[in-house]
Design a protein around this motif. Sequence first.
Motif, PDB file in Angstrom:
ATOM      1  N   SER A 277       0.830  -1.203   0.000  1.00 17.09           N
ATOM      2  CA  SER A 277       0.000   0.000   0.000  1.00 17.09           C
ATOM      3  C   SER A 277       0.869   1.260   0.000  1.00 17.09           C
ATOM      4  CB  SER A 277      -0.906   0.010   1.226  1.00 17.09           C
ATOM      5  OG  SER A 277      -1.591   1.247   1.334  1.00 17.09           O
ATOM      6  N   PRO A 278       0.597   2.205  -0.908  1.00 19.08           N
ATOM      7  CA  PRO A 278       1.390   3.445  -0.922  1.00 19.08           C
ATOM      8  C   PRO A 278       1.137   4.326   0.289  1.00 19.08           C
ATOM      9  CG  PRO A 278      -0.433   3.585  -2.470  1.00 19.08           C
ATOM     10  CD  PRO A 278      -0.412   2.174  -1.970  1.00 19.08           C
ATOM     11  N   SER A 279       0.073   4.063   1.025  1.00 17.14           N
ATOM     12  CA  SER A 279      -0.233   4.877   2.203  1.00 17.14           C
ATOM     13  C   SER A 279       0.570   4.463   3.425  1.00 17.14           C
ATOM     14  CB  SER A 279      -1.729   4.789   2.527  1.00 17.14           C
ATOM     15  OG  SER A 279      -2.095   3.458   2.846  1.00 17.14           O
ATOM     16  N   THR A 280       1.285   3.354   3.322  1.00 18.86           N
ATOM     17  CA  THR A 280       2.092   2.898   4.453  1.00 18.86           C
ATOM     18  C   THR A 280       3.400   3.675   4.499  1.00 18.86           C
ATOM     19  OG1 THR A 280       1.166   0.672   4.255  1.00 18.86           O
ATOM     20  CG2 THR A 280       3.206   0.913   5.522  1.00 18.86           C
ATOM     21  N   PRO A 281       3.728   4.371   5.584  1.00 18.06           N
ATOM     22  CA  PRO A 281       4.995   5.113   5.656  1.00 18.06           C
ATOM     23  C   PRO A 281       6.176   4.153   5.552  1.00 18.06           C
ATOM     24  CG  PRO A 281       3.488   5.789   7.398  1.00 18.06           C
ATOM     25  CD  PRO A 281       2.909   4.559   6.796  1.00 18.06           C
ATOM     26  N   ARG A 282       7.229   4.638   4.939  1.00 18.24           N
ATOM     27  CA  ARG A 282       8.447   3.835   4.824  1.00 18.24           C
ATOM     28  C   ARG A 282       9.660   4.704   5.131  1.00 18.24           C
ATOM     29  NH1 ARG A 282       6.382   2.892  -0.342  1.00 18.24           N
ATOM     30  NH2 ARG A 282       4.624   2.203   0.918  1.00 18.24           N
ATOM     31  N   THR A 283      10.649   4.117   5.826  1.00 19.34           N
ATOM     32  CA  THR A 283      11.847   4.845   6.229  1.00 19.34           C
ATOM     33  C   THR A 283      12.886   4.768   5.120  1.00 19.34           C
ATOM     34  OG1 THR A 283      11.427   4.352   8.549  1.00 19.34           O
ATOM     35  CG2 THR A 283      13.660   5.040   7.956  1.00 19.34           C
ATOM     36  N   VAL A 284      13.365   5.930   4.688  1.00 21.21           N
ATOM     37  CA  VAL A 284      14.305   6.016   3.575  1.00 21.21           C
ATOM     38  C   VAL A 284      15.470   6.910   3.993  1.00 21.21           C
ATOM     39  CG1 VAL A 284      14.619   6.839   1.207  1.00 21.21           C
ATOM     40  CG2 VAL A 284      12.500   5.677   1.853  1.00 21.21           C
ATOM     41  N   ALA A 285      16.678   6.478   3.673  1.00 22.32           N
ATOM     42  CA  ALA A 285      17.868   7.302   3.917  1.00 22.32           C
ATOM     43  C   ALA A 285      18.221   8.037   2.629  1.00 22.32           C
ATOM     44  CB  ALA A 285      19.034   6.432   4.365  1.00 22.32           C
ATOM     45  N   ILE A 286      18.625   9.292   2.761  1.00 25.72           N
ATOM     46  CA  ILE A 286      19.037  10.068   1.600  1.00 25.72           C
ATOM     47  C   ILE A 286      20.350  10.762   1.937  1.00 25.72           C
ATOM     48  CG2 ILE A 286      17.540  11.991   2.295  1.00 25.72           C
ATOM     49  CD1 ILE A 286      17.199  12.555  -0.737  1.00 25.72           C
ATOM     50  N   VAL A 287      21.345  10.544   1.101  1.00 26.91           N
ATOM     51  CA  VAL A 287      22.693  11.061   1.354  1.00 26.91           C
ATOM     52  C   VAL A 287      23.206  11.749   0.096  1.00 26.91           C
ATOM     53  CG1 VAL A 287      23.226   9.283   3.063  1.00 26.91           C
ATOM     54  CG2 VAL A 287      23.749   8.861   0.670  1.00 26.91           C
TER      55      VAL A 287
END
Length: 516
Positions: A277-287
């Motif tokens: 589901s696209p509504s589920t938050p997901r943790t992403v790292a950005i560097v």
Amino acid sequence: MLKTSLLKFFTQPVTGAALLTAVNVAVPSASLAQGQTVLETTQISPITQITPITQTRPNSPIPRTNQTLPPTQAIPTTQTTQIDTNYTLGGGDRIRINVFEVPEYTGEYQVPPGGAVNLPLIGSVSVLGLTTEQAADEIARRYSRFLKRPLISVNLLSPRPINVFVAGEITRPGAYTLSLSGGAGDNPGVQYPTVLAALTAAQGTLGSADMTQVKLRRKIGRSSEQVVTLNLEELIKTGSLTQDITLRDGDTIIVPTATTFNLATARNIAAANFAASPSTPRTVAIVGEVNRPGSYLVSSGSTDGQAGGATGTGLPTITRAIQLAGGITPQADVRTLKLRRPTRAGTEQTIDINLWQLLQSGDINQDLIVQDGDTIVIPTATEINVAEATQLATTTLSPTRIQVGVVGEVKKPGAVEIQPNSSLNQALLAAGGFNDNRASRATVDLVRLNPNGSVTKREVKVDFAQGINEQTNPILRNNDVIIVSRNGIAKTSDTISPISGILGTFINVVRFFTGF
């Protein structure tokens, strides 16, 4: 119940044998309950591929792809022509066992977890893993010690819940119990859950999945196993429901890791109802070249805190993550982004992203939906194109404003907000320009805090007639500080002023004591 005359007719040797043959052949795998069909069968499309269990081979390459990902281990399969759709009995089934001519032996039974039912005269009989026909044959064989030509039928009255296991590139791998829909027991129209229902129960497939090589493992009888390969990507494109097989208790669904990656296909699959589901938050790292590198919780819907403080709605994509990280810096290379994605197999996929292509041609496929655990790497450009930098400053990839400090001999010293990719000259003008008669107009000092924590300071020769260039009018970064020094006259004046003040005080003291 049969009439007495008819029962006598059945006891004749020839007719009895003929009836026994008819019963054993005519009872379908989807057994009958009260004359109604309880279970349906599934036809497998000829395009379904089945491979041997004793041989291993790498996953077949996915057509129409543009990136190759690290290889993963192949999944062994069983050679057969089509998946067995017969229903096999197990713990929880409610069945009716009919013993013709001996009504006292006829009855309804709940199959216990071990699969053995306790019958009159013959005791415990295991029906675990048997079809209704096979169970009838086994019971008839046991009764043949006590009855002459026993005629047995086994009907499924109420099937047990479907317990399946979902593994691989799925949001929540594990065991799931799926309920039957429609009628049940003595009622017609019972519907068994399908592969898509199991994927949905496991909260959807991940972006790292190979949807053309989904494996369905099914136990056949008590000792063998079949594996069928399903192409769920084909289901999305053509609506071919032959790929969405109905499940049986004990099935295992394996969603393998993709070895190649196609951005357009990935976006189509992400829009399917069996995807995460696209509504589920997901943790992403950005560097890399963003204003606030770090870890962010990316979700659809409101995006408070994105670049410029704007709000909006949409999918949890790469550009959304960049906005949360404060936008790109002027040194960002948006053509060669890398997205590193961990897989359930313990490997890592590396996907190339070209956001310049998104900005120039509107290739929305470059704005990939991110997945929990993704890392977005934005590299530093080896060469800055002034025209491109100016264009990037007006896109959603850049923050709406950046802040720099202008201190010293300017008319409005302090923090100044300017557009991204603004130059040193623009910051000086935003601070009101040089302070008349006091500012050193030839050079200024530019102080910069670098991403590695170091601080650099350099002199920049100011020339308002020059366009953007690194020598006399460089592009500024967020939190840069411009120091405008005093000119020689101002320094002399500021030195004389304290001396004049001290001398004036001394003269006043002398006058007080002398009366002059």
